[in-house]
Write an enzyme that holds these catalytic residues in place. Sequence first.
Site, PDB file in Angstrom:
ATOM      1  N   ASP A 128       0.873  -1.358   0.103  1.00  0.00           N
ATOM      2  CA  ASP A 128       0.076   0.004   0.193  1.00  0.00           C
ATOM      3  C   ASP A 128       1.037   1.278  -0.041  1.00  0.00           C
ATOM      4  OD1 ASP A 128      -2.033   1.671   0.339  1.00  0.00           O
ATOM      5  OD2 ASP A 128      -2.889   0.914   2.254  1.00  0.00           O
ATOM      6  N   ASP A 132     -10.472   4.403  -1.302  1.00  0.00           N
ATOM      7  CA  ASP A 132     -10.854   3.203  -0.609  1.00  0.00           C
ATOM      8  C   ASP A 132     -12.620   3.143  -0.632  1.00  0.00           C
ATOM      9  OD1 ASP A 132      -8.424   3.091   0.081  1.00  0.00           O
ATOM     10  OD2 ASP A 132      -8.799   3.442   2.321  1.00  0.00           O
TER      11      ASP A 132
HETATM   12  C1  GLA Z   1      -5.283   2.382   2.670  1.00  0.00           C
HETATM   13  C2  GLA Z   1      -6.055   1.149   1.976  1.00  0.00           C
HETATM   14  C3  GLA Z   1      -7.094   0.582   2.533  1.00  0.00           C
HETATM   15  C4  GLA Z   1      -6.353  -0.255   3.988  1.00  0.00           C
HETATM   16  C5  GLA Z   1      -5.843   1.246   4.590  1.00  0.00           C
HETATM   17  C6  GLA Z   1      -4.871   0.548   5.945  1.00  0.00           C
HETATM   18  O1  GLA Z   1      -6.314   3.196   3.064  1.00  0.00           O
HETATM   19  O2  GLA Z   1      -6.405   1.657   0.678  1.00  0.00           O
HETATM   20  O3  GLA Z   1      -7.357  -0.701   1.672  1.00  0.00           O
HETATM   21  O4  GLA Z   1      -5.259  -1.075   3.434  1.00  0.00           O
HETATM   22  O5  GLA Z   1      -5.110   1.717   3.888  1.00  0.00           O
HETATM   23  O6  GLA Z   1      -4.361   1.638   6.492  1.00  0.00           O
END
Ligand code: GLA
Length: 517
Positions: A282, A342
């Site tokens: 990520d 997200d």
């Molecule tokens: C980002 C990702 C999410 C999750 C969070 C965890 O926002 O897009 O899917 O993994 O981080 O902190």
Amino acid sequence: MKLIEHRRIRSERRLIPYPILLAFCSLLFGAISLAAQTDLTGFWVLRVPTGDGNYRETFFDLKQAGEKITGRILFGPRELPISEGTFSNGKLHFVVTFRFDNQERTVNYDGTMEGGKISMTRVFPGRPPSSGIAERTTPDAALPPPRLPLPALHDVADNGLARTPPMGWNSWNKFAGKVDDAAVRGMADTMVATGMKDVGYNYINIDDTWQGPRDAQGNITPNRKFPDMKALADYVHSKGLKIGIYSSPGPKTCAGYEGSYGHEQQDANTYAAWGFDYLKYDWCSAGDIYKDEDMQAVYQKMGDALLKTGRPIVFSLCQYGLAEVWKWGPKVGGNLWRTTGDISDHWKSMENIGFKQFNIAPFIGPGHWNDPDMLEIGNGGMSGDEYRTHMALWSLLAAPLLAGNDLRAMSDETKSILMNTEIIAIDQDPLAKPAKKISERGPTLVVARPLNDNSMAVGLFNRGEAAATVTVPWSDLGLRGKLKVRDLWAHQDKGAIADQFSATVPAHGVVLITVKP
Ligand code: GLA
């Protein structure tokens, strides 16, 4: 002179009892010296315990003038001005406001000076207060580490995994920072007990917040929530399932935990030694160091590292669809890549993401998939029709099916959506052809995807607020004559139908059929 003075003082002493005088003087001098000596101007770091052995750091850059406090706070790349602040009688108070989700949020910080440190409480609206200690630090401490050089680009070999879109469960949507060893074991047990495993779900993926500090050799260790990662992986494997883990190419993950920056190969080796089968990687704080155009090289570094471990590990890229990742994702060894920001458990969020995926749909293929984010089905924020739309749309898109709910507490409706084998078969269709938007009229649209058995999956969607009739003429699909129609939610053959198909589709709902010449 001296003698006389001395006497006077003495006599005054006799007028006021000695202990009271002493207390009074120390208070007076204390207050004077506090005002005169304590100047909060400078850099501070506030460490708030996360409850699992880690601390979350926020930096304050304070300026004091008399009792007035100004300055800014910094957490990660975010920098927010202090909108009002005071420091008087050893008590610090300041306020920071910012916009989130289109709303103005106010965070209150209150502290008490204790021996050069400030004992602080932070109050976010609608959340329990959190407390920690702020200490003086230098501005450097708030800066990201220096940029490490990146490798020259090359094509990472295909790892041979994820021939169809990955299926499983991920902790983030439901548990966020509360995921722990017991929850992960519980999900593995339930995936087997409910029959989810039998219909194709097989990855149990731990998302952010499992990390602890690095040891003296720089090896990443888990935090208190995960006492033994190898034992946990063994347990998940003993159920016939696979297990996934999460990190960031930056120094910190999105939740502020330890990332893999400068430890890529070491971390890949650790995941392999623990027995992990899947890594979600990520971007997060890598964005404080690198530019979007560096992403390919940054991800390639981990793609190479994973291959070098010799363990088959699915590589899931998470960088929110930046830098047209679908064009280079396979070159860094990526098996899937997020195409959006997200998701959240609301119709608007799911709808906005899901119906925007058609332009990039052709970039999928065995081993590499667009990932419009994990499922929210069963989390409670949408209606049954909305969750059916979520499942149908994700399956038409050949998206990874990663359940994001608490599998241990599923309603029958949730099970019937997540475990609809006919719809899962569309998602997993080996032909891996992209879905196409066939037509759109007002809030309704028809989406179709050719399948391996010469049939076609057709979704009749209604994004509107009232039920609507949706029609698909066979000519729109490039077909004619009579077609055999099957309804995949009703599990019902509709017979051979000539020319077109019409259905009443509920608000925010879908009718999903297959048609076969
Ligand atoms: C980002 C990702 C999410 C999750 C969070 C965890 O926002 O897009 O899917 O993994 O981080 O902190």
